[in-house]
Design a protein around this motif. Structure first.
Motif, PDB file in Angstrom:
ATOM      1  N   LYS A   1      98.966  11.760  45.445  1.00 14.72           N
ATOM      2  CA  LYS A   1      99.724  13.044  45.545  1.00 14.72           C
ATOM      3  C   LYS A   1     100.727  13.189  44.680  1.00 14.72           C
ATOM      4  N   PRO A   2     101.355  12.094  44.240  1.00 10.90           N
ATOM      5  CA  PRO A   2     102.615  12.305  43.323  1.00 10.90           C
ATOM      6  C   PRO A   2     101.955  12.598  41.837  1.00 10.90           C
ATOM      7  N   CYS A   3     100.736  11.893  41.537  1.00 13.06           N
ATOM      8  CA  CYS A   3     100.167  12.391  40.526  1.00 13.06           C
ATOM      9  C   CYS A   3      99.651  13.922  40.161  1.00 13.06           C
ATOM     10  N   LEU A   4      99.497  14.438  41.321  1.00  9.55           N
ATOM     11  CA  LEU A   4      98.969  15.771  41.366  1.00  9.55           C
ATOM     12  C   LEU A   4     100.092  16.725  41.133  1.00  9.55           C
ATOM     13  N   GLU A   5     101.419  16.348  41.573  1.00  5.76           N
ATOM     14  CA  GLU A   5     102.619  17.146  41.616  1.00  5.76           C
ATOM     15  C   GLU A   5     103.133  17.034  39.896  1.00  5.76           C
ATOM     16  N   THR A   6     102.877  15.888  39.427  1.00  2.00           N
ATOM     17  CA  THR A   6     103.384  15.638  38.057  1.00  2.00           C
ATOM     18  C   THR A   6     102.320  16.642  37.224  1.00  2.00           C
ATOM     19  N   VAL A   7     100.971  16.453  37.592  1.00  5.07           N
ATOM     20  CA  VAL A   7     100.017  17.439  36.621  1.00  5.07           C
ATOM     21  C   VAL A   7     100.256  18.953  36.815  1.00  5.07           C
ATOM     22  N   GLU A   8     100.659  19.223  38.092  1.00  2.00           N
ATOM     23  CA  GLU A   8     101.050  20.756  38.425  1.00  2.00           C
ATOM     24  C   GLU A   8     102.388  21.297  37.837  1.00  2.00           C
ATOM     25  N   ARG A   9     103.331  20.161  37.427  1.00  2.85           N
ATOM     26  CA  ARG A   9     104.655  20.666  37.121  1.00  2.85           C
ATOM     27  C   ARG A   9     104.231  20.444  35.390  1.00  2.85           C
ATOM     28  N   MET A  10     103.410  19.887  34.701  1.00  6.33           N
ATOM     29  CA  MET A  10     103.074  19.705  33.435  1.00  6.33           C
ATOM     30  C   MET A  10     102.133  21.057  33.194  1.00  6.33           C
ATOM     31  N   LEU A  11     101.278  21.458  33.842  1.00  2.00           N
ATOM     32  CA  LEU A  11     100.578  22.700  33.582  1.00  2.00           C
ATOM     33  C   LEU A  11     101.495  24.016  33.766  1.00  2.00           C
ATOM     34  N   GLY A  12     102.578  23.869  34.818  1.00  2.00           N
ATOM     35  CA  GLY A  12     103.453  24.974  34.674  1.00  2.00           C
ATOM     36  C   GLY A  12     104.459  25.043  33.159  1.00  2.00           C
ATOM     37  N   SER A  13     104.669  23.779  32.928  1.00  6.58           N
ATOM     38  CA  SER A  13     105.272  23.775  31.777  1.00  6.58           C
ATOM     39  C   SER A  13     104.571  24.340  30.386  1.00  6.58           C
ATOM     40  N   CYS A  14     103.180  24.248  30.400  1.00  3.88           N
ATOM     41  CA  CYS A  14     102.374  24.577  29.327  1.00  3.88           C
ATOM     42  C   CYS A  14     102.394  25.967  29.644  1.00  3.88           C
ATOM     43  N   ARG A  15     102.267  26.446  30.728  1.00  6.29           N
ATOM     44  CA  ARG A  15     102.109  28.189  30.902  1.00  6.29           C
ATOM     45  C   ARG A  15     103.446  28.804  30.377  1.00  6.29           C
ATOM     46  N   ARG A  16     104.774  28.237  30.771  1.00  8.94           N
ATOM     47  CA  ARG A  16     105.753  28.861  30.215  1.00  8.94           C
ATOM     48  C   ARG A  16     105.868  28.763  28.601  1.00  8.94           C
ATOM     49  N   GLU A  17     105.406  27.631  28.080  1.00 10.34           N
ATOM     50  CA  GLU A  17     105.306  27.561  26.525  1.00 10.34           C
ATOM     51  C   GLU A  17     104.774  28.513  26.002  1.00 10.34           C
ATOM     52  N   LEU A  18     103.263  28.627  26.641  1.00 12.45           N
ATOM     53  CA  LEU A  18     102.402  29.731  26.025  1.00 12.45           C
ATOM     54  C   LEU A  18     102.875  31.014  26.103  1.00 12.45           C
ATOM     55  N   ARG A  19     103.580  31.502  27.380  1.00 13.15           N
ATOM     56  CA  ARG A  19     104.061  32.438  27.551  1.00 13.15           C
ATOM     57  C   ARG A  19     105.267  32.997  26.559  1.00 13.15           C
ATOM     58  N   ASN A  20     106.113  31.977  26.199  1.00 10.65           N
ATOM     59  CA  ASN A  20     107.149  32.146  25.313  1.00 10.65           C
ATOM     60  C   ASN A  20     106.527  32.214  23.741  1.00 10.65           C
ATOM     61  N   CYS A  21     105.437  31.756  23.442  1.00 11.89           N
ATOM     62  CA  CYS A  21     104.723  31.918  22.141  1.00 11.89           C
ATOM     63  C   CYS A  21     104.418  33.366  22.089  1.00 11.89           C
ATOM     64  N   LEU A  22     103.655  33.852  23.128  1.00 12.76           N
ATOM     65  CA  LEU A  22     103.075  35.155  23.419  1.00 12.76           C
ATOM     66  C   LEU A  22     104.221  36.115  23.075  1.00 12.76           C
ATOM     67  N   PHE A  23     105.443  35.912  23.694  1.00 14.59           N
ATOM     68  CA  PHE A  23     106.347  36.809  23.681  1.00 14.59           C
ATOM     69  C   PHE A  23     106.999  36.999  22.230  1.00 14.59           C
ATOM     70  N   ASP A  24     107.126  35.623  21.731  1.00 15.57           N
ATOM     71  CA  ASP A  24     107.696  35.644  20.069  1.00 15.57           C
ATOM     72  C   ASP A  24     106.604  36.411  19.200  1.00 15.57           C
ATOM     73  N   LEU A  25     105.281  36.537  19.442  1.00 15.15           N
ATOM     74  CA  LEU A  25     104.464  36.950  18.671  1.00 15.15           C
ATOM     75  C   LEU A  25     104.464  38.689  18.971  1.00 15.15           C
ATOM     76  N   ARG A  26     104.576  39.040  20.183  1.00 12.24           N
ATOM     77  CA  ARG A  26     104.602  40.211  20.400  1.00 12.24           C
ATOM     78  C   ARG A  26     106.140  41.045  19.897  1.00 12.24           C
ATOM     79  N   ASN A  27     106.855  40.396  19.989  1.00 11.59           N
ATOM     80  CA  ASN A  27     108.283  41.132  19.384  1.00 11.59           C
ATOM     81  C   ASN A  27     108.601  40.454  17.940  1.00 11.59           C
ATOM     82  N   ASP A  28     107.733  39.882  17.254  1.00  9.30           N
ATOM     83  CA  ASP A  28     108.183  39.506  15.972  1.00  9.30           C
ATOM     84  C   ASP A  28     109.623  39.230  15.768  1.00  9.30           C
ATOM     85  N   THR A  29     109.863  38.258  16.455  1.00 12.82           N
ATOM     86  CA  THR A  29     111.084  37.737  16.625  1.00 12.82           C
ATOM     87  C   THR A  29     111.509  36.900  15.565  1.00 12.82           C
TER      88      THR A  29
END
Length: 167
Positions: A1-29
């Motif tokens: 179970k602790p491993c699954l929780e860590t993997v879940e947090r890792m996936l959440g971090s990856c999703r946030r980073e991808l969302r940030n990259c897409l935000f940057d691309l859309r806004n030509d920041t």
């Protein structure tokens, strides 16, 4: 179970980073000529719930693309931490240039934390580790001043040599 929780947090971090990259691309920041405006646009999603003030006197024309992107990513992560983990009502961001370095600070009025006891990658938290990795690649350093109940002040600096466009 602790491993699954860590993997879940890792996936959440990856999703946030991808969302940030897409935000940057859309806004030509990164194409923004005014670096303060680029910072404001990058942090715009946080301004709905938190007052964010910036004072940036760093010329965008002096920064290489990779350096500008790293600085924006670091400022976004520090602001996200202040809002998400610190419940900050306000965040102050400053940036300046000296003869040999770029200096940025992020100060918040959140709940603070003990930097020596901050969770990291083993617990599925990658924000501060990612910031340190980005700064290491640029030859930069970070200082974190915080304690529970005091808010947080983070200062980071990046040497100008190798980080500047030749203008």
């Amino acid at each position: 179970k602790p491993c699954l929780e860590t993997v879940e947090r890792m996936l959440g971090s990856c999703r946030r980073e991808l969302r940030n990259c897409l935000f940057d691309l859309r806004n030509d920041t990164l194409a923004e000529n005014d670096f303060e405006l680029a910072v404001k646009r990058t942090l715009e999603p946080f301004s709905v719930e938190t007052e964010i003030r910036t004072r940036i006197s760093v010329s965008r024309s002096r920064l290489k693309e990779t350096t500008a992107h790293a600085i924006l990513a670091i400022l976004r992560e520090l602001t996200a931490n202040a809002v998400r983990h610190g419940a900050a009502a306000s965040v102050r961001i400053a940036g300046s240039t000296t003869a040999d370095q770029f200096i940025f600070s992020v100060r918040d009025d959140g709940r603070g934390f003990n930097p020596d006891e901050a969770t990291g990658a083993p617990e599925g938290h990658f924000g501060l580790a990612g910031i340190r990795d980005r700064l290491n690649r640029l030859g930069g350093k970070i200082d974190i001043l915080s304690a529970p109940g005091t808010g947080t002040k983070v200062r980071f600096h990046i040497p100008r040599s190798q980080q500047e466009n030749n203008v």
